[in-house]
Every structure is written in structure tokens, then in C-alpha cells.
Scaffold this active site. Structure first.
Site, PDB file in Angstrom:
ATOM      1  N   HIS A   1       0.836  -1.225   0.000  1.00  0.00           N
ATOM      2  CA  HIS A   1       0.000   0.000   0.000  1.00  0.00           C
ATOM      3  C   HIS A   1       0.859   1.258   0.000  1.00  0.00           C
ATOM      4  CE1 HIS A   1      -3.376  -2.699   1.242  1.00  0.00           C
ATOM      5  NE2 HIS A   1      -2.394  -3.283   1.913  1.00  0.00           N
TER       6      HIS A   1
ATOM      7  N   LYS B   1      15.891  21.891  -9.318  1.00  0.00           N
ATOM      8  CA  LYS B   1      15.212  20.649  -9.717  1.00  0.00           C
ATOM      9  C   LYS B   1      16.116  19.640 -10.418  1.00  0.00           C
ATOM     10  CE  LYS B   1      11.502  19.576  -9.372  1.00  0.00           C
ATOM     11  NZ  LYS B   1      10.264  19.897 -10.062  1.00  0.00           N
TER      12      LYS B   1
ATOM     13  N   GLU C   1       9.827   8.957 -16.311  1.00  0.00           N
ATOM     14  CA  GLU C   1       8.438   9.367 -16.572  1.00  0.00           C
ATOM     15  C   GLU C   1       8.008   8.975 -17.978  1.00  0.00           C
ATOM     16  OE1 GLU C   1       7.679  13.486 -14.749  1.00  0.00           O
ATOM     17  OE2 GLU C   1       9.850  13.253 -14.770  1.00  0.00           O
TER      18      GLU C   1
ATOM     19  N   SER D   1      15.053  22.074 -14.535  1.00  0.00           N
ATOM     20  CA  SER D   1      13.860  22.878 -14.773  1.00  0.00           C
ATOM     21  C   SER D   1      14.298  24.235 -15.282  1.00  0.00           C
ATOM     22  CB  SER D   1      13.082  23.030 -13.470  1.00  0.00           C
ATOM     23  OG  SER D   1      12.290  24.199 -13.507  1.00  0.00           O
TER      24      SER D   1
END
Ligand code: ARG
Length: 461
Positions: free
Chosen positions: A157, A284, A291, A278
């Protein structure tokens, strides 16, 4: 002007929109090598069977070789008015060798031709993907061996559940990829039958030798039913199903990389090689490759859905609908290839943040099951009762705001008076993983065994 290949019955050429919807050369030119190999096998067989003269067959072979080198040198002009790869090659052959070119299509149709070409293409692609998957397994198993004892939180979970090792986690994907390779290998076995010689749909009256063309193209045997031979696209569906399952596995892994590298987790680091920045937030470090690997599963699953829907309700035998089998498949299989390469790159690149991993592994009372198991083993308490006692000890620790191993013996004995000092030996995450020695368990010795077994099986790169 009507079409040279089939225009006998036609007096005018197609409407521009007719051509636009019909044309496939833009994408099926990818099949050029398979198309030429198929034609060469067919011509050799026609000659051996004395269906065409040996000297015509020789000219055809030479012409096809020339076309192959023209295409490979980028010197071939693909023509839209010739629809597809088959007619482009044949038309060029006619330019090169004249009349004998017209004999190549004896006892053959574009229907069995395209089915043959595409099977060959899918088969070649499966072979490349298999090598890539093996390489990814190798990367995972090597990393796993290096981190067989690196403790990390194991989740259910996505809540801390029990400590595992980083190596164990990576080896889970080696298993998944093993099954993926098995699925592709199964698909390959079933697809490896030659439709060539099914002709348009009914077979042919010429004395062809389908065994010979099948063997020349590396097929195990010819397809046994000509209607099935030209209209079957199971091989596409099966391959895309295998690709989709593999893509789903890799998408799950990609998602884990995204989670692990998020500073909120901070379990794994990727170097600059697999990170992007970024344009506005200077701090970042984004895991874009992970992704995109996660996202590309969408188009791969989309291609599977696409072919299933194209084939559903399609009557036998060939219909132009099946021309729609290609773009999605090309796209999906190249996407999968790229995803595998990107994941392999990230696996080799990534390093666990071992200290943080270990600390995180202990969070959330992750050794509570070890405590319950200790109660069962040492005090012979039934597991259900041990679970309850442990629950109370966890509640106590939570009230005090301390991890389990920071409770005093007296505090534990307040819940269960028979608990002894020995209990502390099972509360550390290191001892927890070390104790999971069951077959397939996370104990570092077991993980090393798994990794070594796979590396041996995979062999050197
Ligand atoms: N370009 C076609 C395809 O990919 C080749 C077969 C065409 N056959 C036909 N009878 N129109 O399916």
C-alpha cells in the site's frame, strides 16, 4: 492514368482522397528487406519448380539485389502512386530488368506477400527485443548482486511494511522480464509459419513448393490453411500483448524510480546523465526518462487495443483493414525498445542512498512482524495472539514517539511479561532481512543466490 499493376480493368486513376487513404508506402517501406527476401525465396522456388525459366529467375535475383542496395544507400525513390512496398519494389524491378519482372508475381498475391513480410519483420524485432531484455536483466542482476545486503523499506500500500534489500527488489524485475521473454518466445514460435504460397486466399494451381520457401525464410513450416495464412494477425496481437505486459512491468519500475528519486523519499540517486533540470526552478532534478518510460506504456497498450479492434468482426479472408496492423505495431515495438534501453541505462546509472534507505526501512515499525514472529518462536504464542500483543507494543511505542527498539524491556514486559532481552536481536532492520532466509526471501544470502543464478543463465553480454 490507371494503375500499372492492376489497371487492366480501369480507365482512370484514383481520386486524390482515394490515394491518400489507400497509400501505405510512407510506413510499409520499413518492410523492404523482408519484402525482398520473400521475393528472392519465391523466385528461387518458382525456378526450381520450373514455373519460370532459370534465366528469368537469375535476372530477378540480380534485380532484387540491386534494389536492396539502392534502398540501403538511400537512392531509391518511393512512389506514392505505387501504393505500397510490394508494388514499389516490383515496379523498380521492371525498370531494371524488363519483362522477366512480370513473372515474379506468379502464384503469389500481395495478400500472402504482406503477411509473410510482416511476420518476418515481427520475428526479427522479437529477436532484437529479446537481446535487449536480456541486457536489462543483466544490468538488474549485477546491481542486485552489489546491493544484496543494502536494506531498504519494503512497501505494501506504499506504506512501510517490512524491510527488504535493494537487491531483492531489483531481482523481482529480473523475474518479470524472464516471463516477458517467455511470452515473446511463445509468440515467436507460433508466428514462425510461412503464409507465402497462400496466394490471394485460395492457394494456387501452380505446382509451388511452400516447404522450400518456408525453409529459405527461416520459417518452421508453411501455414496449413490458405485463408488463415492471409488473414491471420494473431501474431501481431500476441506480440503486442507480450509487449504491453512488458511495458506495464517497466512502467511500474519507472514509477518506482520516480518515487525513489523524489527528495521526499530520497532513496535512490540518478546522475546528471539520466536527469533533467527545470527552466525556472534551479534546484530541480527531474527523472524525465523514467516518466517517459512510464508513459510510453500508453501507446504500446493502445497499439494492442488498436489491432484487436481492427480484427474484431473482420470476415475471412484478406481485407484492406489489415493494412492498419502496421503503424501501431512499428510504433509500439520501437517505443518498447527505447523504454528497455532507457531503463537499462537508469539501472546502471542509479545508486541507492544506503544510509537513508536503512533509516527509512526502520520507519513505521517495519520490524513489528519480526517481533510477532519472535513471540511465536520463543514464547510459543499462537500467531494471532502474537499479532495482538505486538499491536499493543506498537501502540505504546507510537504513544511514546519512539521506534520499537527504543522501548525499554520493562515497557515491553508491561504488555507481555515473558518478553526477554533477546527480543532486541530481531528489532533491527539488518537482522530482519537477514532472517528472511526462506526460498525466494529477501535475506542477502538468498538474493546473492538469485542474482548469481540469473547471471550464470544470462551469460556474458
Ligand atoms: N499494402 C497492403 C497491406 O499492407 C498489401 C496487401 C494489399 N492487398 C490487396 N489485395 N489490396 O495490407
Amino acid at each position: 492514368m490507371s494503375n500499372k499493376m492492376w489497371g487492366g480493368r480501369f480507365s482512370t486513376g484514383p481520386d486524390a482522397i482515394m490515394e491518400e487513404i489507400n497509400v501505405s508506402i510512407g510506413f510499409d517501406q520499413r518492410l523492404y528487406a523482408q519484402d525482398i527476401a520473400g521475393s528472392k525465396a519465391h523466385a528461387a522456388m518458382l525456378s526450381a519448380q520450373k514455373i519460370i525459366a532459370a534465366k528469368d529467375a537469375q535476372k530477378i535475383q540480380k534485380g532484387l539485389d540491386t534494389i536492396l542496395s539502392e534502398i540501403e544507400a538511400g537512392k531509391f525513390t518511393f512512389r506514392r502512386d505505387l501504393e505500397d512496398i510490394h508494388m514499389n519494389v516490383e515496379s523498380r524491378l521492371a525498370e531494371l530488368i524488363g519483362a522477366p519482372a512480370g513473372r515474379l508475381h506468379t502464384a503469389r498475391s500481395r495478400n500472402d506477400q504482406v503477411a509473410t513480410d510482416f511476420r518476418l519483420y515481427v520475428r526479427d524485432t522479437i529477436d532484437t527485443l529479446d537481446e535487449q531484455m536480456a541486457d536489462l536483466q543483466r544490468a538488474l542482476a549485477e546491481k542486485a548482486l552489489a546491493h544484496a545486503g543494502t536494506v531498504m523499506p519494503g512497501f505494501t500500500h506504499l506504506q512501510n511494511a517490512q524491510p527488504v534489500t535493494f537487491g531483492h527488489h531489483l531481482m523481482a524485475y529480473v523475474e518479470m522480464l524472464g516471463r516477458d521473454r517467455g511470452r515473446f518466445a511463445d509468440a515467436r514460435k507460433r508466428l514462425n509459419e510461412s503464409p507465402l504460397g497462400s496466394a490471394a486466399l485460395a492457394g494456387t494451381s501452380f505446382p509451388i513448393d511452400r516447404e522450400a520457401t518456408a525453409a529459405a525464410l527461416g520459417f518452421d513450416r508453411p501455414t496449413a490453411n490458405s485463408l488463415d495464412g492471409v488473414s491471420d494477425r494473431d501474431f501481431v496481437m500476441e506480440t503486442l500483448a507480450a509487449a504491453s505486459i512488458c511495458a506495464v512491468h517497466l512502467s511500474r519500475f519507472a514509477e518506482e524510480i520516480v518515487i525513489w528519486t523524489s527528495p521526499a523519499f530520497g532513496l535512490v540517486k540518478l546522475t546528471d546523465a539520466f536527469t533533467t533540470g527545470s527552466s525556472i526552478m534551479p534546484q530541480k532534478r527531474n527523472p524525465d526518462a523514467a516518466e517517459l518510460a512510464r508513459a510510453k506504456s500508453g501507446r504500446i497498450i493502445g497499439a494492442l487495443t488498436g489491432i484487436l479492434v481492427v480484427m474484431k468482426g473482420l470476415p475471412l479472408a484478406y481485407a484492406k483493414d489489415t493494412q492498419e496492423d502496421k503503424e501501431g505495431t512499428f510504433d509500439a515495438l520501437s517505443a518498447l525498445s527505447l523504454v528497455i534501453a532507457a531503463i537499462a541505462g537508469m539501472v546502471r546509472d542509479m545508486e541507492p542512498e544506503a544510509t537513508r534507505m536503512k533509516a527509512a526501512a526502520g520507519q513505521g515499525y517495519a520490524t513489528a512482524t519480526d517481533l510477532a514472529d519472535w513471540l511465536v518462536r520463543t514464547l510459543n504464542i499462537p500467531f494471532r495472539e502474537a499479532h495482538h500483543v505486538t499491536g499493543r507494543i506498537v501502540a505504546l511505542a507510537s504513544e511514546r514517539g519512539v521506534p520499537l527498539h527504543r522501548l525499554s524491556l520493562e515497557e515491553m514486559q508491561g504488555v507481555e511479561k515473558r518478553i526477554t532481552q533477546d527480543v532486541f536481536s530481531v528489532l533491527s532492520v539488518t537482522n530482519s532481512v537477514r532472517s528472511r532466509t526462506s526460498y525466494g526471501g529477501t535475506a542477502p544470502a538468498r538474493v546473492r543466490q538469485q542474482a548469481r543464478r540469473w547471471l550464470k543463465k544470462l551469460g556474458p553480454a
